[in-house]
Design a protein around this motif. Structure first.
Motif, PDB file in Angstrom:
ATOM      1  N   VAL A 163     -14.116  25.458 -30.253  1.00 13.10           N
ATOM      2  CA  VAL A 163     -14.089  24.424 -31.301  1.00 13.10           C
ATOM      3  C   VAL A 163     -15.162  23.416 -30.874  1.00 13.10           C
ATOM      4  N   SER A 164     -16.312  23.460 -31.535  1.00 10.11           N
ATOM      5  CA  SER A 164     -17.496  22.735 -31.033  1.00 10.11           C
ATOM      6  C   SER A 164     -17.387  21.225 -31.220  1.00 10.11           C
ATOM      7  N   VAL A 165     -18.384  20.558 -30.680  1.00  8.59           N
ATOM      8  CA  VAL A 165     -18.420  19.088 -30.705  1.00  8.59           C
ATOM      9  C   VAL A 165     -18.231  18.561 -32.127  1.00  8.59           C
ATOM     10  N   TYR A 215     -20.309  32.245 -41.414  1.00  7.22           N
ATOM     11  CA  TYR A 215     -19.949  31.529 -42.631  1.00  7.22           C
ATOM     12  C   TYR A 215     -20.553  30.138 -42.561  1.00  7.22           C
ATOM     13  N   VAL A 216     -21.280  29.743 -43.622  1.00  7.93           N
ATOM     14  CA  VAL A 216     -21.939  28.435 -43.601  1.00  7.93           C
ATOM     15  C   VAL A 216     -21.722  27.716 -44.933  1.00  7.93           C
ATOM     16  N   GLY A 217     -21.934  26.419 -44.912  1.00 12.21           N
ATOM     17  CA  GLY A 217     -21.991  25.632 -46.135  1.00 12.21           C
ATOM     18  C   GLY A 217     -20.671  25.007 -46.535  1.00 12.21           C
ATOM     19  N   LYS A 241     -19.930  33.479 -46.728  1.00 13.90           N
ATOM     20  CA  LYS A 241     -20.551  34.394 -45.765  1.00 13.90           C
ATOM     21  C   LYS A 241     -22.075  34.268 -45.869  1.00 13.90           C
ATOM     22  N   ASN A 242     -22.724  34.145 -44.698  1.00 14.28           N
ATOM     23  CA  ASN A 242     -24.179  33.956 -44.668  1.00 14.28           C
ATOM     24  C   ASN A 242     -24.855  35.306 -44.739  1.00 14.28           C
ATOM     25  N   LYS A 243     -25.632  35.504 -45.797  1.00 13.43           N
ATOM     26  CA  LYS A 243     -26.315  36.793 -45.948  1.00 13.43           C
ATOM     27  C   LYS A 243     -27.629  36.789 -45.157  1.00 13.43           C
ATOM     28  N   CYS A 292     -15.600  35.441 -35.686  1.00 15.49           N
ATOM     29  CA  CYS A 292     -16.403  34.772 -36.714  1.00 15.49           C
ATOM     30  C   CYS A 292     -17.244  33.677 -36.096  1.00 15.49           C
ATOM     31  N   MET A 293     -18.345  33.368 -36.790  1.00 14.52           N
ATOM     32  CA  MET A 293     -19.145  32.177 -36.477  1.00 14.52           C
ATOM     33  C   MET A 293     -19.053  31.284 -37.697  1.00 14.52           C
ATOM     34  N   VAL A 294     -18.507  30.089 -37.525  1.00 15.86           N
ATOM     35  CA  VAL A 294     -18.484  29.106 -38.609  1.00 15.86           C
ATOM     36  C   VAL A 294     -19.639  28.144 -38.316  1.00 15.86           C
ATOM     37  N   GLY A 295     -20.630  28.094 -39.222  1.00 18.15           N
ATOM     38  CA  GLY A 295     -21.859  27.334 -38.957  1.00 18.15           C
ATOM     39  C   GLY A 295     -21.603  25.844 -38.809  1.00 18.15           C
ATOM     40  N   ALA A 296     -22.565  25.175 -38.179  1.00 23.35           N
ATOM     41  CA  ALA A 296     -22.483  23.719 -38.036  1.00 23.35           C
ATOM     42  C   ALA A 296     -22.336  23.089 -39.415  1.00 23.35           C
ATOM     43  N   GLY A 297     -21.419  22.153 -39.541  1.00 25.08           N
ATOM     44  CA  GLY A 297     -21.248  21.386 -40.775  1.00 25.08           C
ATOM     45  C   GLY A 297     -20.531  22.117 -41.896  1.00 25.08           C
ATOM     46  N   THR A 311     -13.606  33.524 -32.017  1.00 25.50           N
ATOM     47  CA  THR A 311     -14.329  32.832 -33.103  1.00 25.50           C
ATOM     48  C   THR A 311     -14.903  31.509 -32.609  1.00 25.50           C
ATOM     49  N   TRP A 312     -16.072  31.173 -33.145  1.00 30.53           N
ATOM     50  CA  TRP A 312     -16.783  29.953 -32.763  1.00 30.53           C
ATOM     51  C   TRP A 312     -16.877  29.057 -33.994  1.00 30.53           C
ATOM     52  N   VAL A 313     -16.294  27.882 -33.898  1.00 31.36           N
ATOM     53  CA  VAL A 313     -16.367  26.879 -34.975  1.00 31.36           C
ATOM     54  C   VAL A 313     -17.520  25.937 -34.605  1.00 31.36           C
ATOM     55  N   GLY A 314     -18.564  25.904 -35.425  1.00 31.56           N
ATOM     56  CA  GLY A 314     -19.773  25.147 -35.082  1.00 31.56           C
ATOM     57  C   GLY A 314     -19.581  23.639 -35.123  1.00 31.56           C
ATOM     58  N   ALA A 315     -20.585  22.937 -34.612  1.00 32.10           N
ATOM     59  CA  ALA A 315     -20.531  21.476 -34.502  1.00 32.10           C
ATOM     60  C   ALA A 315     -20.291  20.837 -35.875  1.00 32.10           C
ATOM     61  N   GLY A 316     -19.365  19.905 -35.920  1.00 34.36           N
ATOM     62  CA  GLY A 316     -19.125  19.128 -37.132  1.00 34.36           C
ATOM     63  C   GLY A 316     -18.478  19.900 -38.269  1.00 34.36           C
TER      64      GLY A 316
HETATM   65  C1  LIG Z   1     -24.802  29.500 -38.519  1.00 41.61           C
HETATM   66  C2  LIG Z   1     -25.810  29.767 -37.446  1.00 41.61           C
HETATM   67  C3  LIG Z   1     -25.147  30.515 -36.278  1.00 41.61           C
HETATM   68  C4  LIG Z   1     -26.863  30.674 -38.080  1.00 41.61           C
HETATM   69  O1  LIG Z   1     -27.835  30.976 -37.134  1.00 41.61           O
HETATM   70  P1  LIG Z   1     -28.891  32.153 -37.467  1.00 41.61           P
HETATM   71  O2  LIG Z   1     -28.149  33.432 -37.713  1.00 41.61           O
HETATM   72  O3  LIG Z   1     -29.921  32.114 -36.399  1.00 41.61           O
HETATM   73  O4  LIG Z   1     -29.432  31.748 -38.877  1.00 41.61           O
HETATM   74  P2  LIG Z   1     -30.883  31.218 -39.289  1.00 41.61           P
HETATM   75  O5  LIG Z   1     -31.213  29.964 -38.552  1.00 41.61           O
HETATM   76  O6  LIG Z   1     -31.830  32.381 -39.218  1.00 41.61           O
HETATM   77  O7  LIG Z   1     -30.648  30.849 -40.815  1.00 41.61           O
HETATM   78  C5  LIG Z   1     -30.391  31.815 -41.815  1.00 41.61           C
HETATM   79  C6  LIG Z   1     -30.148  31.062 -43.124  1.00 41.61           C
HETATM   80  O8  LIG Z   1     -28.884  30.370 -43.036  1.00 41.61           O
HETATM   81  C7  LIG Z   1     -29.096  28.942 -43.211  1.00 41.61           C
HETATM   82  N1  LIG Z   1     -28.205  28.267 -42.268  1.00 41.61           N
HETATM   83  C8  LIG Z   1     -28.163  28.449 -40.926  1.00 41.61           C
HETATM   84  N2  LIG Z   1     -27.228  27.658 -40.393  1.00 41.61           N
HETATM   85  C9  LIG Z   1     -26.675  26.971 -41.409  1.00 41.61           C
HETATM   86  C10 LIG Z   1     -25.647  26.012 -41.460  1.00 41.61           C
HETATM   87  N3  LIG Z   1     -24.998  25.623 -40.362  1.00 41.61           N
HETATM   88  N4  LIG Z   1     -25.305  25.509 -42.669  1.00 41.61           N
HETATM   89  C11 LIG Z   1     -25.963  25.914 -43.788  1.00 41.61           C
HETATM   90  N5  LIG Z   1     -26.938  26.832 -43.787  1.00 41.61           N
HETATM   91  C12 LIG Z   1     -27.295  27.354 -42.612  1.00 41.61           C
HETATM   92  C13 LIG Z   1     -30.557  28.715 -42.877  1.00 41.61           C
HETATM   93  O9  LIG Z   1     -31.041  27.547 -43.519  1.00 41.61           O
HETATM   94  C14 LIG Z   1     -31.194  29.975 -43.408  1.00 41.61           C
HETATM   95  O10 LIG Z   1     -31.291  29.884 -44.805  1.00 41.61           O
HETATM   96  P3  LIG Z   1     -32.580  30.475 -45.597  1.00 41.61           P
HETATM   97  O11 LIG Z   1     -32.528  31.970 -45.336  1.00 41.61           O
HETATM   98  O12 LIG Z   1     -32.288  30.115 -47.021  1.00 41.61           O
HETATM   99  O13 LIG Z   1     -33.748  29.826 -45.003  1.00 41.61           O
HETATM  100  C15 LIG Z   1     -26.446  28.484 -36.875  1.00 41.61           C
HETATM  101  O14 LIG Z   1     -27.385  27.920 -37.744  1.00 41.61           O
HETATM  102  C16 LIG Z   1     -25.413  27.418 -36.566  1.00 41.61           C
HETATM  103  O15 LIG Z   1     -24.930  26.666 -37.434  1.00 41.61           O
HETATM  104  N6  LIG Z   1     -25.045  27.364 -35.274  1.00 41.61           N
HETATM  105  C17 LIG Z   1     -24.058  26.428 -34.788  1.00 41.61           C
HETATM  106  C18 LIG Z   1     -24.561  25.756 -33.539  1.00 41.61           C
HETATM  107  C19 LIG Z   1     -23.529  24.792 -33.037  1.00 41.61           C
HETATM  108  O16 LIG Z   1     -22.682  24.311 -33.746  1.00 41.61           O
HETATM  109  N7  LIG Z   1     -23.557  24.512 -31.738  1.00 41.61           N
HETATM  110  C20 LIG Z   1     -22.537  23.682 -31.159  1.00 41.61           C
HETATM  111  C21 LIG Z   1     -22.644  23.613 -29.686  1.00 41.61           C
HETATM  112  S1  LIG Z   1     -21.304  22.662 -29.046  1.00 41.61           S
END
Ligand SMILES: CC(C)(COP(=O)(O)OP(=O)(O)OC[C@H]1O[C@@H](n2cnc3c(N)ncnc32)[C@H](O)[C@@H]1OP(=O)(O)O)[C@@H](O)C(=O)NCCC(=O)NCCS
Length: 200
Positions: free
Chosen positions: A138-140, A190-192, A197-199, A172-177, A154-159
């Motif tokens: 469960v990230s920062v 999964y982002v947004g 699901k991130n294609k 799963c990877m839940v993207g930052a934000g 599973t990894w829940v991204g920052a914020g």
């Molecule tokens: C989700 C994540 C893993 C994707 O990484 P990736 O597979 O390398 O993806 P890319 O950077 O190649 O991006 C692919 C697409 O997804 C979008 N995208 C990536 N991360 C996103 C996010 N968090 N929210 C919305 N869109 C995101 C990119 O803008 C890109 O879109 P485009 O194809 O229209 O340009 C990464 O961006 C992320 O959010 N990591 C979390 C890091 C984190 O929280 N660290 C905490 C440490 S405590």
């Protein structure tokens, strides 16, 4: 206080060293598979992960972000401890599995169950009655609302924000934000807002 061996001397390992110091450890060493490293956060890097057997009486903690590697490493080690920063708040009936770390400013509310090898990172929260399976991160600054279930690794991204009562499957990877408002039943990224699901 025993010696603490931190496996992994990255930035995450350095933060764990701080938590260990705040918990009274003074004899701290790192193991890291980068043979070029000699020091991290003021403590010596004394060998690679293969050298763990040289410290049969020490406490161990694995400081590796990748869940699969963290799991493989932790399962081979004896004496794995759980570390909680003194500024974290843990409610009653919270369970924390071995090898989990709870970082500064995190809040885990009543009845939440945190598995083995989890990271509840800086200023994140896990609310009442959640079940967080083994090796979840469960990230920062991320917030997991009440009665959420998160599957192993599973990894829940920052914020990120996970709405109450949601289930997220393993791996799963839940993207930052991201904001997860519905169950996630298939492994993937999964982002947004709302999370999809991130294609990409
Ligand atoms: C989700 C994540 C893993 C994707 O990484 P990736 O597979 O390398 O993806 P890319 O950077 O190649 O991006 C692919 C697409 O997804 C979008 N995208 C990536 N991360 C996103 C996010 N968090 N929210 C919305 N869109 C995101 C990119 O803008 C890109 O879109 P485009 O194809 O229209 O340009 C990464 O961006 C992320 O959010 N990591 C979390 C890091 C984190 O929280 N660290 C905490 C440490 S405590």
């Amino acid at each position: 206080m025993k010696k603490l061996v931190i496996v992994g001397a990255s930035g995450h390992g350095k933060v764990i060293a701080d938590i260990a110091v705040a918990n009274g450890y003074r004899d701290i060493v790192f193991l890291d598979d980068d043979p070029g490293l000699t020091k991290a956060a003021g403590f010596p890097v004394v060998g690679t992960s293969k050298d763990a057997a040289n410290y049969p009486d020490a406490d161990f903690i694995v400081a590796i972000g990748n869940a699969g590697i963290r799991k493989r490493m932790q399962e081979k080690l004896p004496g794995v401890v759980t570390l909680v920063h003194p500024s974290a708040v843990l409610g009653r009936d919270v369970l924390l599995g071995e090898g989990s770390v709870v970082m500064a400013g995190a809040v885990i509310n009543y009845g939440a169950k945190i598995g083995k090898g989890c990271i509840v990172n800086t200023c994140s929260s896990v609310d009442h009655d959640c079940v967080i399976e083994d090796f979840v991160h469960v990230s920062v600054g991320s917030h997991v609302a009440g009665t959420v279930h998160i599957g192993e690794g599973t990894w829940v991204g920052a914020g990120a924000v996970i709405s109450n009562n949601v289930e997220i499957c393993a791996d799963c990877m839940v993207g930052a934000g991201a904001v997860v408002v519905k169950d996630i039943t298939e492994p993937g990224t999964y982002v947004g807002v709302p999370a999809k699901k991130n294609k990409g």
